[in-house]
Write a protein that holds these residues in place. Structure first.
Motif, PDB file in Angstrom:
ATOM      1  N   ARG A   1       0.856  -1.186   0.000  1.00  0.00           N
ATOM      2  CA  ARG A   1       0.000   0.000   0.000  1.00  0.00           C
ATOM      3  C   ARG A   1       0.890   1.233   0.000  1.00  0.00           C
ATOM      4  NH1 ARG A   1      -5.200   1.143   0.998  1.00  0.00           N
ATOM      5  NH2 ARG A   1      -5.658   3.226   1.723  1.00  0.00           N
ATOM      6  N   ILE A   2       0.600   2.155  -0.903  1.00  0.00           N
ATOM      7  CA  ILE A   2       1.324   3.418  -0.950  1.00  0.00           C
ATOM      8  C   ILE A   2       0.326   4.564  -0.901  1.00  0.00           C
ATOM      9  CG2 ILE A   2       3.343   2.522  -2.176  1.00  0.00           C
ATOM     10  CD1 ILE A   2       2.128   3.681  -4.760  1.00  0.00           C
ATOM     11  N   GLU A   3       0.766   5.673  -0.423  1.00  0.00           N
ATOM     12  CA  GLU A   3      -0.073   6.856  -0.342  1.00  0.00           C
ATOM     13  C   GLU A   3       0.564   7.959  -1.180  1.00  0.00           C
ATOM     14  OE1 GLU A   3      -2.972   6.981   1.254  1.00  0.00           O
ATOM     15  OE2 GLU A   3      -2.784   4.991   2.125  1.00  0.00           O
ATOM     16  N   ALA A   4      -0.216   8.604  -2.042  1.00  0.00           N
ATOM     17  CA  ALA A   4       0.294   9.746  -2.796  1.00  0.00           C
ATOM     18  C   ALA A   4       0.573  10.864  -1.803  1.00  0.00           C
ATOM     19  CB  ALA A   4      -0.719  10.189  -3.841  1.00  0.00           C
ATOM     20  N   SER A   5       1.762  11.410  -1.869  1.00  0.00           N
ATOM     21  CA  SER A   5       2.130  12.396  -0.867  1.00  0.00           C
ATOM     22  C   SER A   5       2.207  13.817  -1.400  1.00  0.00           C
ATOM     23  CB  SER A   5       3.462  12.010  -0.218  1.00  0.00           C
ATOM     24  OG  SER A   5       4.463  11.913  -1.198  1.00  0.00           O
ATOM     25  N   ASP A   6       2.582  14.008  -2.622  1.00  0.00           N
ATOM     26  CA  ASP A   6       2.782  15.353  -3.154  1.00  0.00           C
ATOM     27  C   ASP A   6       2.161  15.487  -4.529  1.00  0.00           C
ATOM     28  OD1 ASP A   6       4.435  16.254  -0.995  1.00  0.00           O
ATOM     29  OD2 ASP A   6       6.119  15.176  -1.880  1.00  0.00           O
ATOM     30  N   CYS A   7       1.379  16.544  -4.710  1.00  0.00           N
ATOM     31  CA  CYS A   7       0.865  16.846  -6.045  1.00  0.00           C
ATOM     32  C   CYS A   7       2.017  17.425  -6.852  1.00  0.00           C
ATOM     33  CB  CYS A   7      -0.283  17.838  -5.951  1.00  0.00           C
ATOM     34  SG  CYS A   7      -0.996  18.243  -7.561  1.00  0.00           S
ATOM     35  N   ASP A   8       2.167  16.943  -8.079  1.00  0.00           N
ATOM     36  CA  ASP A   8       3.235  17.411  -8.960  1.00  0.00           C
ATOM     37  C   ASP A   8       2.636  18.188 -10.129  1.00  0.00           C
ATOM     38  OD1 ASP A   8       5.941  17.654  -9.642  1.00  0.00           O
ATOM     39  OD2 ASP A   8       5.847  15.931 -10.985  1.00  0.00           O
ATOM     40  N   GLY A   9       1.457  18.751  -9.919  1.00  0.00           N
ATOM     41  CA  GLY A   9       0.777  19.540 -10.930  1.00  0.00           C
ATOM     42  C   GLY A   9      -0.274  18.749 -11.669  1.00  0.00           C
ATOM     43  N   GLY A  10      -1.401  19.370 -11.931  1.00  0.00           N
ATOM     44  CA  GLY A  10      -2.488  18.733 -12.662  1.00  0.00           C
ATOM     45  C   GLY A  10      -2.930  17.436 -12.011  1.00  0.00           C
ATOM     46  N   TYR A  11      -2.917  16.357 -12.775  1.00  0.00           N
ATOM     47  CA  TYR A  11      -3.338  15.036 -12.306  1.00  0.00           C
ATOM     48  C   TYR A  11      -2.174  14.178 -11.804  1.00  0.00           C
ATOM     49  CZ  TYR A  11      -7.611  16.228 -14.787  1.00  0.00           C
ATOM     50  OH  TYR A  11      -8.748  16.845 -15.209  1.00  0.00           O
ATOM     51  N   CYS A  12      -0.997  14.759 -11.671  1.00  0.00           N
ATOM     52  CA  CYS A  12       0.206  14.012 -11.332  1.00  0.00           C
ATOM     53  C   CYS A  12       0.493  14.068  -9.826  1.00  0.00           C
ATOM     54  CB  CYS A  12       1.380  14.591 -12.111  1.00  0.00           C
ATOM     55  SG  CYS A  12       2.884  13.632 -12.004  1.00  0.00           S
ATOM     56  N   PHE A  13       0.668  12.913  -9.220  1.00  0.00           N
ATOM     57  CA  PHE A  13       1.024  12.811  -7.809  1.00  0.00           C
ATOM     58  C   PHE A  13       2.259  11.943  -7.666  1.00  0.00           C
ATOM     59  CE2 PHE A  13      -3.344  14.032  -7.755  1.00  0.00           C
ATOM     60  CZ  PHE A  13      -3.459  14.854  -6.651  1.00  0.00           C
ATOM     61  N   LYS A  14       3.079  12.284  -6.679  1.00  0.00           N
ATOM     62  CA  LYS A  14       4.286  11.510  -6.381  1.00  0.00           C
ATOM     63  C   LYS A  14       4.041  10.705  -5.123  1.00  0.00           C
ATOM     64  CE  LYS A  14       7.545  14.972  -8.020  1.00  0.00           C
ATOM     65  NZ  LYS A  14       8.669  15.843  -7.596  1.00  0.00           N
ATOM     66  N   ALA A  15       4.592   9.514  -5.077  1.00  0.00           N
ATOM     67  CA  ALA A  15       4.483   8.674  -3.883  1.00  0.00           C
ATOM     68  C   ALA A  15       5.807   7.957  -3.662  1.00  0.00           C
ATOM     69  CB  ALA A  15       3.371   7.650  -4.050  1.00  0.00           C
ATOM     70  N   PRO A  16       6.280   7.914  -2.423  1.00  0.00           N
ATOM     71  CA  PRO A  16       7.499   7.161  -2.145  1.00  0.00           C
ATOM     72  C   PRO A  16       7.231   5.666  -2.264  1.00  0.00           C
ATOM     73  CG  PRO A  16       6.549   7.978  -0.112  1.00  0.00           C
ATOM     74  CD  PRO A  16       5.718   8.537  -1.229  1.00  0.00           C
ATOM     75  N   LEU A  17       8.159   4.937  -2.835  1.00  0.00           N
ATOM     76  CA  LEU A  17       8.016   3.492  -2.989  1.00  0.00           C
ATOM     77  C   LEU A  17       9.089   2.785  -2.179  1.00  0.00           C
ATOM     78  CD1 LEU A  17       7.451   3.281  -6.848  1.00  0.00           C
ATOM     79  CD2 LEU A  17       5.726   3.230  -5.042  1.00  0.00           C
ATOM     80  N   PRO A  18       8.781   1.614  -1.650  1.00  0.00           N
ATOM     81  CA  PRO A  18       9.803   0.845  -0.935  1.00  0.00           C
ATOM     82  C   PRO A  18      10.948   0.483  -1.864  1.00  0.00           C
ATOM     83  CG  PRO A  18       7.621  -0.135  -0.656  1.00  0.00           C
ATOM     84  CD  PRO A  18       7.493   0.952  -1.679  1.00  0.00           C
ATOM     85  N   GLY A  19      12.144   0.374  -1.318  1.00  0.00           N
ATOM     86  CA  GLY A  19      13.327   0.083  -2.111  1.00  0.00           C
ATOM     87  C   GLY A  19      13.409  -1.329  -2.641  1.00  0.00           C
ATOM     88  N   ASP A  20      12.551  -2.242  -2.153  1.00  0.00           N
ATOM     89  CA  ASP A  20      12.638  -3.648  -2.565  1.00  0.00           C
ATOM     90  C   ASP A  20      11.715  -3.991  -3.735  1.00  0.00           C
ATOM     91  OD1 ASP A  20      10.260  -3.418  -1.185  1.00  0.00           O
ATOM     92  OD2 ASP A  20      10.591  -5.170   0.079  1.00  0.00           O
ATOM     93  N   LEU A  21      11.262  -2.992  -4.478  1.00  0.00           N
ATOM     94  CA  LEU A  21      10.351  -3.257  -5.592  1.00  0.00           C
ATOM     95  C   LEU A  21      11.068  -3.629  -6.878  1.00  0.00           C
ATOM     96  CD1 LEU A  21       7.615  -0.514  -5.180  1.00  0.00           C
ATOM     97  CD2 LEU A  21       7.540  -2.910  -4.489  1.00  0.00           C
TER      98      LEU A  21
END
Length: 73
Positions: A11-31
């Motif tokens: 489970r990940i949570e979008a943390s930052d809007c990067d403009g318009g419909y774009c959101f950034k989310a941190p991902l675990p390093g083991d992906l």
């Protein structure tokens, strides 16, 4: 999220809007390996929202910002 049929569900949570419909989310390093300029289709991430698969993946960020519609990278 990565689907359980692929061996991992995160489970990940979008943390930052990067403009318009774009959101950034941190991902675990083991992906595993992500996309890069040298290999733009390296990632095998499957993103789910409310249990439904989004996509297509590997989209250009400007297109995600302006169009949305489930595109992700």
């Amino acid at each position: 999220m990565i689907g359980p049929e692929h061996g991992l569900l995160t489970r990940i949570e979008a943390s930052d809007c990067d403009g318009g419909y774009c959101f950034k989310a941190p991902l675990p390093g083991d992906l595993g390996t992500g996309d890069s300029n040298a290999d733009p289709y390296a990632s095998n991430l499957i993103l789910l929202e409310n249990g439904l698969g989004l996509g297509p993946a590997h989209a250009v960020h400007d297109l995600i910002r302006n169009a949305g519609h489930g595109l992700f990278s």
